[in-house]
Design a protein around this motif. Sequence first.
Motif, mmCIF file in Angstrom:
data_model
loop_
_atom_site.group_PDB
_atom_site.id
_atom_site.type_symbol
_atom_site.label_atom_id
_atom_site.label_comp_id
_atom_site.label_asym_id
_atom_site.label_seq_id
_atom_site.Cartn_x
_atom_site.Cartn_y
_atom_site.Cartn_z
ATOM 1 N N TYR A 1 14.855 48.738 59.435
ATOM 2 C CA TYR A 1 13.894 49.783 59.059
ATOM 3 C C TYR A 1 13.777 50.814 60.175
ATOM 4 O O TYR A 1 12.793 50.836 60.911
ATOM 5 N N SER B 1 3.815 50.878 56.893
ATOM 6 C CA SER B 1 4.663 50.544 55.752
ATOM 7 C C SER B 1 6.081 50.222 56.222
ATOM 8 O O SER B 1 6.713 51.018 56.910
ATOM 9 N N THR B 2 6.561 49.030 55.854
ATOM 10 C CA THR B 2 7.907 48.608 56.239
ATOM 11 C C THR B 2 8.607 47.981 55.039
ATOM 12 O O THR B 2 7.994 47.737 54.007
ATOM 13 N N SER B 3 9.875 47.708 55.209
ATOM 14 C CA SER B 3 10.618 47.019 54.155
ATOM 15 C C SER B 3 10.266 45.526 54.181
ATOM 16 O O SER B 3 9.764 45.002 55.180
ATOM 17 N N HIS B 4 10.566 44.870 53.088
ATOM 18 C CA HIS B 4 10.252 43.443 52.981
ATOM 19 C C HIS B 4 11.020 42.593 54.002
ATOM 20 O O HIS B 4 10.415 41.731 54.658
ATOM 21 N N PRO C 1 3.342 44.997 60.182
ATOM 22 C CA PRO C 1 3.714 45.449 58.826
ATOM 23 C C PRO C 1 2.531 45.619 57.874
ATOM 24 O O PRO C 1 2.648 46.295 56.867
ATOM 25 N N SER C 2 1.397 45.011 58.184
ATOM 26 C CA SER C 2 0.231 45.209 57.328
ATOM 27 C C SER C 2 -0.435 46.559 57.595
ATOM 28 O O SER C 2 -1.177 47.050 56.751
#
Length: 131
Positions: A83, A27-30, A23-24
Amino acid sequence: MVNTTKWAGLAATLVAIVIVFLPSVLSTSHPQALTNLLVGEIGAIAIGHSTYRVASGKQAVPLAAIIGTLCGLLLTVSPIFLYPFDPFLSVMLFGGLVVTVGGVAMGVDRIRGGAEGRQTGAQRIASRAGN
């Protein structure tokens, strides 16, 4: 069987570590980032521990094999619900399947592992050398 399990476990551990940091990079959701962090870390620890045991001549821990398999399955299906966008979805499906295969390999080694799985590393080397 021990070498196959060892290499499958090593690959699964490394992929689980990559999944933690994925995820770093993408781009992903929280919620997806938290799922990757928590489930990926637990899977990497469980499979890594069993891989270490297999590589040092002991049998894999059954609970760690079950946890690794469950973490792999969770990592495989989580992007579908949380996601579902490419390229993250494709990477997670592949990575989750690798972690699942590593956990299953640990379980199969524990169930099917014979005398070779209960030898120490020094005993295996000595038997291959003909001593």
